[in-house]
Design an enzyme around this catalytic site. Structure first.
Site, short mmCIF file in Angstrom:
data_model
loop_
_atom_site.label_atom_id
_atom_site.label_comp_id
_atom_site.label_asym_id
_atom_site.label_seq_id
_atom_site.Cartn_x
_atom_site.Cartn_y
_atom_site.Cartn_z
N ASN A 75 0.80 -1.22 0.00
CA ASN A 75 0.00 0.00 0.00
C ASN A 75 0.84 1.27 0.00
O ASN A 75 0.29 2.36 0.15
CB ASN A 75 -0.94 0.01 1.21
CG ASN A 75 -1.78 -1.24 1.29
OD1 ASN A 75 -1.81 -1.91 2.31
ND2 ASN A 75 -2.47 -1.58 0.21
N ARG A 97 -11.58 1.23 -0.62
CA ARG A 97 -10.46 2.04 -0.16
C ARG A 97 -10.03 3.10 -1.19
O ARG A 97 -9.69 4.21 -0.82
CB ARG A 97 -9.27 1.14 0.16
CG ARG A 97 -9.49 0.21 1.33
CD ARG A 97 -9.67 0.96 2.65
NE ARG A 97 -9.72 0.06 3.79
CZ ARG A 97 -8.66 -0.42 4.40
NH1 ARG A 97 -7.45 -0.09 3.99
NH2 ARG A 97 -8.80 -1.23 5.44
N HIS A 139 -9.40 -4.68 -0.74
CA HIS A 139 -8.37 -4.28 -1.69
C HIS A 139 -8.38 -5.25 -2.87
O HIS A 139 -8.69 -6.44 -2.70
CB HIS A 139 -6.97 -4.33 -1.07
CG HIS A 139 -6.60 -3.10 -0.30
ND1 HIS A 139 -5.76 -3.12 0.79
CD2 HIS A 139 -6.94 -1.79 -0.45
CE1 HIS A 139 -5.60 -1.90 1.27
NE2 HIS A 139 -6.30 -1.08 0.52
N CYS A 163 0.24 -8.45 0.26
CA CYS A 163 0.14 -7.22 1.06
C CYS A 163 1.47 -6.86 1.72
O CYS A 163 1.75 -5.68 1.95
CB CYS A 163 -0.92 -7.37 2.15
SG CYS A 163 -2.62 -7.40 1.53
N VAL A 193 -58.35 -10.61 -3.29
CA VAL A 193 -59.00 -9.45 -3.91
C VAL A 193 -60.49 -9.38 -3.56
O VAL A 193 -61.06 -8.29 -3.43
CB VAL A 193 -58.78 -9.45 -5.43
CG1 VAL A 193 -59.56 -10.58 -6.11
CG2 VAL A 193 -59.15 -8.11 -6.04
#
Length: 727
Positions: free
Chosen positions: A97, A165, A194, A290, A706
């Protein structure tokens, strides 16, 4: 001193020894990754679903051990640079990141959450120190680096995610600064917040991904770019183990864990899988990918950027907050696959004051933008006059055929911009085109069915220069309405009596004011014993037109002449011998008379719904279908003529009662503009919901029998007209 290559003892070594390159490694010199040691890693807060319940539950020792094993594996196949960890920023370990790198250019991340925003200057310093050209996005435009932007491993384009994000509006910057085509993908599952948590481009044009993490439009884009034989779709079991959060180095795929089936599939594609547990980092929502950022991404000189995102400015005006319009507009934008930025919001200072909002709406391409804008126009959104002078017009060159991309109309009153002026559209209805003609008296815009378009007429294209006109009502005005369809929806059985009371009051008001009520009814009205009640409504002046099919008239007349409906005795509820032929006998009887009206005049038909229509001069249209027996001589078997006759009787209508007939009710709903109150009654909730979903705030659905509904309605009307209630 311990051997530096013994990864089981790395945690006990000094820094100078911990991260020395392995001299026996088979490093690929052209591939380099950036990592950050987990000295300060912990789960200190919750900014994604994985963190929930894991606050301070990560073991530092296990986290260090797992990180070191991943570091060791990657060092065996590539070079690894380190950025110094910083106290107070536990997620800095997730270097994916830090930013997005291509060649010697990097787009620095703008973190959405304040918990990570403090990482930005440290990553910027590292990129500056290592000779990268750093591009920085506007401060309020979130973009989270290579976590949400992944290069096709062949370098042909950039896959860019948005939805949780990163904002869609960041994508044009990526295309411009990195000079590469950007393909925007919308994320739908909060667990995969992500792009790199559910999507991993691999060498050779392969793709490892989890399709349910994306909307249908994004999945279509993926399928258009990656051939079936190279798409490796994983199961949810592999997805939640972060199998897509993998590091790809040539034919090597490094990941937390993979099922045997997935490993076999990757092996068949020529990849070697290395599993290295990263469970401590999964508690924070990350795994192998990551924890790494590839900082050597080659540039293909023949590839150039594009501007993938289309943006529009829109204005909204009215009681935006208390009516919920602004929240509905934002939900429509996001739900439609776009993003927004509120440019201006002028909140009314008094209860009766209106508010104004100006929004920038973005979408990944023109097709998605057109869908979003169509829905926003229905809410009353308009493009500012300075943005567009005229709507787009194109002539009709073939009768009954509209130009491509023609604007499809809705039930709401509409205006179009022609010659820099707003022109009201006549004959408003759903699912038509807007035809514009020049006359000596000025410009005329009409809503027309496609089949009715004539050569030479100009048709509105796209969504530019179009607006719907909504009534601006304060909270007090809405609350003062004695009968409010504003809270439209589907009423359950326990609310039937309350809803009937409101409907009865409104019917009385419309009748006494000389208004129009149209009933569209199906044969179920007869089967459930509602014939006598509907007949009474007609006789007492509550109905000004009846719309239906061949069946309601046939079964009404069958009951009137023979006491049965579909061959069932209406009083005893038993099948009558030979009753299956009754409907054909009554059809034959009416045909002998020549018409329903002549049957009444000749004394053949003396009661029932159709009798009351004739005796009280209430016009009716019976629209035929392929299944009709006979049919009755009054049934219009030409569908187009039947639609035209329906539309004529609907003109000037104040309320429509839709009684257990899905086909005719939907048809009537499409012909009716907003502002006409609608009551849809059916025992089938799906029918009621479909009619309520047409978007009109003046519609209400009642899920009930009905026959019971009509009985309660007549009883309530009797109470309103009872002399004992008159003061």
């Amino acid at each position: 001193m311990a051997n530096c290559r013994d990864i089981g003892l790395i945690a006990d070594l000094p820094w100078s020894c911990r991260y020395l390159p392995d001299q026996k490694s088979t490093m690929t010199e052209s591939i380099r990754f950036l990592m950050c040691p987990p000295d300060h890693y912990d789960v200190d807060y919750v900014i994604n679903p994985w963190m929930e319940g894991n606050i301070h539950k990560s073991s530092r020792d296990r986290a260090v051990e797992q990180w070191q094993k991943l570091h060791y594996v990657i060092k065996e196949h590539a070079l690894v640079d380190l950025v110094s960890p910083q106290s107070g920023w536990p997620d800095m370990v997730f270097t994916a990141n830090a930013g997005l790198v291509l060649g010697k250019n990097v787009v620095l991340s703008r973190f959405l959450h304040k918990e990570r925003q403090g990482e930005e200057p440290y990553f910027k310093q590292w990129f500056d120190d290592n000779g990268y050209t750093v591009y920085e996005l506007p401060q309020d435009l979130p973009f989270e680096g290579a976590g949400d932007a992944l290069l096709d491993r062949e370098g042909r384009w950039l896959w860019a995610g948005y939805g949780f994000r990163s904002e869609l509006d960041s994508h044009p910057y990526l295309a411009k600064w990195l000079d590469i085509e950007v393909v925007s993908l919308r994320l739908m599952d909060q667990r995969f917040y992500h792009l790199d948590t559910c999507f991993c481009p691999l060498s050779g044009g392969y793709l490892l991904y989890y399709p349910p993490a994306f909307d249908s439009y994004s999945n279509r884009l993926i399928e258009m770019r990656v051939p079936p034989e190279k798409r490796i779709a994983i199961t949810e079991a592999d997805a939640v183990n972060f199998a897509c959060n993998a590091v790809n180095i040539d034919q090597l795929v490094v990941m937390n864990k993979a099922s045997d089936r997935l490993k076999d599939r990757l092996s068949q594609a020529g990849f070697e899988v290395i599993e290295t547990p990263l469970t401590e980092f999964m508690k924070a929502g990350g795994a192998a990918k990551c924890l790494t950022l590839r900082v050597t991404e080659p540039v293909r000189s023949e590839i150039h950027g594009n501007q993938p995102v289309e943006s529009r400015i829109i204005r909204l005006e009215g009681h935006l907050l208390d009516s919920g319009i602004i929240s509905r507009a934002l939900d429509l934008i996001v739900g439609g696959g776009g993003s927004f930025q509120v440019l201006n919001f002028d909140l009314g200072t008094q209860r009766q004051s209106t508010s104004n909002a100006e929004l920038k709406v973005s979408a990944p391409d023109h097709e998605v933008m057109a869908e979003i804008m169509t829905k926003l126009i229905d809410l009353g959104a308009v493009t500012p006059a300075q943005e567009v002078c005229d709507a787009n017009l194109e002539p009709v060159t073939q009768a009954g055929v509209a130009p491509d991309d023609f604007y499809v109309t809705t039930i709401y009153p509409t205006e179009v911009r022609v010659n820099c002026e707003w022109v009201k559209v006549q004959n408003q209805r759903m699912d038509g085109a807007i035809a514009v003609t020049e006359t000596p008296d000025g410009v005329i815009a009409r809503c027309k069915l496609v089949r009715d378009l004539e050569v030479g007429e100009q048709v509105i294209l796209g969504v530019e220069g179009i607006r719907t006109v909504r009534k601006t009502q304060s909270r007090e005005q809405r609350n003062q309405q004695e009968f409010s369809f504003m809270a439209s929806g589907v009423s359950s059985e326990r609310r039937v009596e309350l809803v009937v009371e409101q409907i009865a009051w409104e019917l009385r008001q419309i009748r006494d004011q000389g208004g129009r009520v149209v009933v569209t009814a199906g044969p179920v009205v007869i089967h459930t014993g509602g014939s006598e009640h509907l007949s009474r409504l007609i006789r007492q002046g509550y109905v000004q037109a009846l719309l239906g099919g061949n069946a309601i008239a046939v079964h009404d007349i069958e009951q009137s002449l023979m006491g049965t409906s579909l061959g069932v005795d209406m009083k005893r509820g038993v099948v009558v011998h030979g009753g299956h032929r009754h409907h054909l006998k009554v059809i034959n009887a009416i045909r002998r008379c020549g018409s329903i009206a002549q049957a009444v005049e000749q004394g053949v038909l003396t009661k029932g719904v159709m009798y009351e229509c004739v005796r009280n001069h209430v016009p009716f249209v019976l629209a035929g279908s392929i299944r009709d027996d006979g049919p009755l001589p009054d049934t219009q078997m030409d569908l187009i003529k039947a639609q035209q006759e329906y539309a004529k009787l609907l003109e000037g209508t104040d309320m429509i009662l839709m009684l257990s007939t899905m086909l005719h009710s939907i048809g009537v709903g499409n012909m009716t503009p907003a502002g006409v109150k609608m009551v849809c009654v059916d025992i089938n909730p799906a029918v009621v919901t479909k009619l309520s979903d047409r978007g009109s705030v003046e519609s209400v659905g009642v899920v009930t029998d009905v026959g019971l509904f009509l009985s309660l309605l007549v009883q309530q009307l009797d109470k309103l007209t009872s002399p004992y209630l008159v003061k």
